[in-house]
Design a protein around this motif. Structure first.
Motif, PDB file in Angstrom:
ATOM      1  N   VAL A  57       0.921  -1.294   0.040  1.00 48.11           N
ATOM      2  CA  VAL A  57       0.029   0.073  -0.146  1.00 48.11           C
ATOM      3  C   VAL A  57       1.002   1.239   0.007  1.00 48.11           C
ATOM      4  O   VAL A  57       0.733   2.064  -0.756  1.00 48.11           O
ATOM      5  N   VAL A  58       1.646   1.351   0.780  1.00 40.46           N
ATOM      6  CA  VAL A  58       2.702   2.456   1.064  1.00 40.46           C
ATOM      7  C   VAL A  58       3.704   2.578  -0.444  1.00 40.46           C
ATOM      8  O   VAL A  58       3.477   3.730  -0.856  1.00 40.46           O
ATOM      9  N   GLY A  59       4.050   1.397  -0.815  1.00 41.39           N
ATOM     10  CA  GLY A  59       4.860   1.694  -2.124  1.00 41.39           C
ATOM     11  C   GLY A  59       3.748   2.007  -3.316  1.00 41.39           C
ATOM     12  O   GLY A  59       4.221   2.787  -4.131  1.00 41.39           O
ATOM     13  N   PHE A  60       2.752   1.572  -3.357  1.00 40.14           N
ATOM     14  CA  PHE A  60       1.542   1.944  -4.434  1.00 40.14           C
ATOM     15  C   PHE A  60       1.290   3.555  -4.367  1.00 40.14           C
ATOM     16  O   PHE A  60       1.427   4.072  -5.301  1.00 40.14           O
ATOM     17  N   ILE A  61       1.050   4.037  -3.059  1.00 41.32           N
ATOM     18  CA  ILE A  61       0.773   5.451  -2.916  1.00 41.32           C
ATOM     19  C   ILE A  61       1.830   6.220  -3.335  1.00 41.32           C
ATOM     20  O   ILE A  61       1.783   7.249  -4.006  1.00 41.32           O
ATOM     21  N   LEU A  62       3.164   5.759  -2.748  1.00 40.59           N
ATOM     22  CA  LEU A  62       4.329   6.529  -3.182  1.00 40.59           C
ATOM     23  C   LEU A  62       4.610   6.805  -4.889  1.00 40.59           C
ATOM     24  O   LEU A  62       4.691   7.646  -5.323  1.00 40.59           O
ATOM     25  N   PHE A  63       4.198   5.452  -5.479  1.00 40.33           N
ATOM     26  CA  PHE A  63       4.456   5.583  -6.848  1.00 40.33           C
ATOM     27  C   PHE A  63       3.801   6.311  -7.545  1.00 40.33           C
ATOM     28  O   PHE A  63       3.839   7.017  -8.327  1.00 40.33           O
ATOM     29  N   ARG A  64       2.426   6.231  -7.240  1.00 46.29           N
ATOM     30  CA  ARG A  64       1.305   6.931  -7.999  1.00 46.29           C
ATOM     31  C   ARG A  64       1.562   8.447  -7.643  1.00 46.29           C
ATOM     32  O   ARG A  64       1.266   9.137  -8.452  1.00 46.29           O
ATOM     33  N   PHE A  65       1.903   8.842  -6.402  1.00 44.44           N
ATOM     34  CA  PHE A  65       2.274  10.358  -6.451  1.00 44.44           C
ATOM     35  C   PHE A  65       3.309  10.706  -7.129  1.00 44.44           C
ATOM     36  O   PHE A  65       3.069  11.754  -7.700  1.00 44.44           O
ATOM     37  N   PHE A  66       4.406  10.051  -7.339  1.00 40.19           N
ATOM     38  CA  PHE A  66       5.437  10.318  -8.011  1.00 40.19           C
ATOM     39  C   PHE A  66       5.282  10.414  -9.530  1.00 40.19           C
ATOM     40  O   PHE A  66       5.620  11.189 -10.425  1.00 40.19           O
ATOM     41  N   ASP A  67       4.458   9.376  -9.907  1.00 38.30           N
ATOM     42  CA  ASP A  67       3.847   9.196 -11.348  1.00 38.30           C
ATOM     43  C   ASP A  67       3.029  10.216 -11.959  1.00 38.30           C
ATOM     44  O   ASP A  67       3.134  10.908 -12.792  1.00 38.30           O
ATOM     45  N   ILE A  68       1.991  10.545 -10.883  1.00 39.65           N
ATOM     46  CA  ILE A  68       0.803  11.645 -11.323  1.00 39.65           C
ATOM     47  C   ILE A  68       1.691  13.023 -11.122  1.00 39.65           C
ATOM     48  O   ILE A  68       1.346  13.832 -12.063  1.00 39.65           O
ATOM     49  N   PHE A  69       2.318  13.454 -10.069  1.00 32.88           N
ATOM     50  CA  PHE A  69       2.865  14.856  -9.934  1.00 32.88           C
ATOM     51  C   PHE A  69       4.159  14.921 -10.575  1.00 32.88           C
ATOM     52  O   PHE A  69       4.431  16.140 -10.927  1.00 32.88           O
ATOM     53  N   LYS A  70       4.853  14.180 -10.928  1.00 31.56           N
ATOM     54  CA  LYS A  70       6.019  13.968 -11.767  1.00 31.56           C
ATOM     55  C   LYS A  70       6.946  15.418 -11.419  1.00 31.56           C
ATOM     56  O   LYS A  70       7.215  16.291 -12.049  1.00 31.56           O
ATOM     57  N   PRO A  71       7.464  15.300  -9.987  1.00 30.32           N
ATOM     58  CA  PRO A  71       8.372  16.450  -9.653  1.00 30.32           C
ATOM     59  C   PRO A  71       9.736  16.321 -10.329  1.00 30.32           C
ATOM     60  O   PRO A  71      10.150  15.399 -11.004  1.00 30.32           O
ATOM     61  N   GLY A  72      10.408  17.404 -10.373  1.00 27.06           N
ATOM     62  CA  GLY A  72      11.767  17.536 -10.934  1.00 27.06           C
ATOM     63  C   GLY A  72      12.122  17.035 -12.124  1.00 27.06           C
ATOM     64  O   GLY A  72      11.516  17.168 -13.173  1.00 27.06           O
ATOM     65  N   PRO A  73      13.085  16.184 -12.122  1.00 23.11           N
ATOM     66  CA  PRO A  73      13.480  15.322 -13.302  1.00 23.11           C
ATOM     67  C   PRO A  73      12.511  14.328 -13.641  1.00 23.11           C
ATOM     68  O   PRO A  73      12.595  14.282 -15.074  1.00 23.11           O
ATOM     69  N   ILE A  74      11.588  13.887 -13.204  1.00 24.32           N
ATOM     70  CA  ILE A  74      10.546  12.880 -13.778  1.00 24.32           C
ATOM     71  C   ILE A  74       9.833  13.952 -14.762  1.00 24.32           C
ATOM     72  O   ILE A  74       9.570  13.664 -15.937  1.00 24.32           O
ATOM     73  N   ARG A  75       9.468  15.028 -14.372  1.00 21.48           N
ATOM     74  CA  ARG A  75       8.604  15.840 -15.373  1.00 21.48           C
ATOM     75  C   ARG A  75       9.741  16.250 -16.520  1.00 21.48           C
ATOM     76  O   ARG A  75       9.218  16.164 -17.758  1.00 21.48           O
ATOM     77  N   TRP A  76      10.856  16.513 -16.155  1.00 23.02           N
ATOM     78  CA  TRP A  76      11.866  16.958 -17.413  1.00 23.02           C
ATOM     79  C   TRP A  76      11.877  15.891 -18.275  1.00 23.02           C
ATOM     80  O   TRP A  76      11.984  15.949 -19.556  1.00 23.02           O
ATOM     81  N   LEU A  77      12.019  14.462 -17.785  1.00 18.45           N
ATOM     82  CA  LEU A  77      12.133  13.435 -18.829  1.00 18.45           C
ATOM     83  C   LEU A  77      10.646  13.037 -19.730  1.00 18.45           C
ATOM     84  O   LEU A  77      10.603  13.038 -20.773  1.00 18.45           O
ATOM     85  N   ASP A  78       9.747  13.316 -18.806  1.00 19.47           N
ATOM     86  CA  ASP A  78       8.068  13.393 -19.407  1.00 19.47           C
ATOM     87  C   ASP A  78       8.067  14.284 -20.721  1.00 19.47           C
ATOM     88  O   ASP A  78       7.535  14.010 -21.587  1.00 19.47           O
ATOM     89  N   LYS A  79       8.532  15.402 -20.578  1.00 23.32           N
ATOM     90  CA  LYS A  79       8.260  16.531 -21.472  1.00 23.32           C
ATOM     91  C   LYS A  79       9.229  16.402 -22.456  1.00 23.32           C
ATOM     92  O   LYS A  79       9.215  16.865 -23.771  1.00 23.32           O
ATOM     93  N   ARG A  80      10.533  15.615 -22.551  1.00 22.25           N
ATOM     94  CA  ARG A  80      11.629  15.863 -23.626  1.00 22.25           C
ATOM     95  C   ARG A  80      11.790  14.395 -24.408  1.00 22.25           C
ATOM     96  O   ARG A  80      12.429  14.564 -25.454  1.00 22.25           O
ATOM     97  N   LEU A  81      11.435  13.393 -23.819  1.00 24.70           N
ATOM     98  CA  LEU A  81      11.585  11.827 -24.460  1.00 24.70           C
ATOM     99  C   LEU A  81      10.026  11.627 -25.162  1.00 24.70           C
ATOM    100  O   LEU A  81       9.096  12.159 -24.630  1.00 24.70           O
TER     101      LEU A  81
END
Length: 160
Positions: A105-129
């Motif tokens: 449950v904790v892993g699921f919530i953390l992963f969905r948080f990072f996947d949905i909100f895409k902080p920092g380098p996650i957003r950068w990758l999402d926009k450029r690749l």
């Protein structure tokens, strides 16, 4: 009226890219599709960490092709039904974790948080690749961020 895309679950690459069909959920397909990682997590939970890492690498490399091919099939980059990236990301989140319903449950919530909100380098990758790499690698990085958080929670004793 929303445009309908023709997916074919009889095509193995689409079946996998759509998380065994879970990505076809009418609401929150990414969240629902994330559950398709559970068989992989449960089957490898007692495997050595190096093997879990190898599985994650194979899932990622395969996913680049699966997601790219499926996106090409329907002519939509990162269609919401394409969820193999979530499958790989959640799998990565749980590498080396002591598996319990609480850690899942904790892993699921953390992963969905990072996947949905895409902080920092996650957003950068999402926009450029683009292509299969663009679909996969932001979720892989979200999985790595979540993995770090899960492991920190285990190390501090917050998660047991």
């Amino acid at each position: 009226m929303a445009k309908q895309y023709k997916f074919n679950l009889k095509k193995p690459h689409q079946f996998l890219a759509l998380g065994f069909g879970l990505g076809l959920a009418k609401k929150a397909p990414g969240t629902v599709g994330t559950f398709a990682a559970l068989p992989f997590i449960l089957l490898t939970q007692s495997a050595p960490v190096w093997l879990q890492c190898l599985v994650a690498i194979v899932m990622t490399l395969l996913g680049i092709w699966l997601c790219g091919k499926t996106a090409t099939d329907v002519n939509v980059h990162d269609h919401p039904a394409i969820v193999w990236d979530e499958v790989a990301g959640f799998y990565i989140t749980m590498i080396g974790a002591a598996i319990s319903w609480q850690s899942l449950v904790v892993g699921f919530i953390l992963f969905r948080f990072f996947d949905i909100f895409k902080p920092g380098p996650i957003r950068w990758l999402d926009k450029r690749l683009h292509g299969g790499s663009g679909i996969m690698l932001d979720d892989v990085l979200a999985g790595v961020f979540s993995l770090i958080c899960v492991q920190a929670l285990f190390k501090t004793g917050i998660l047991v």
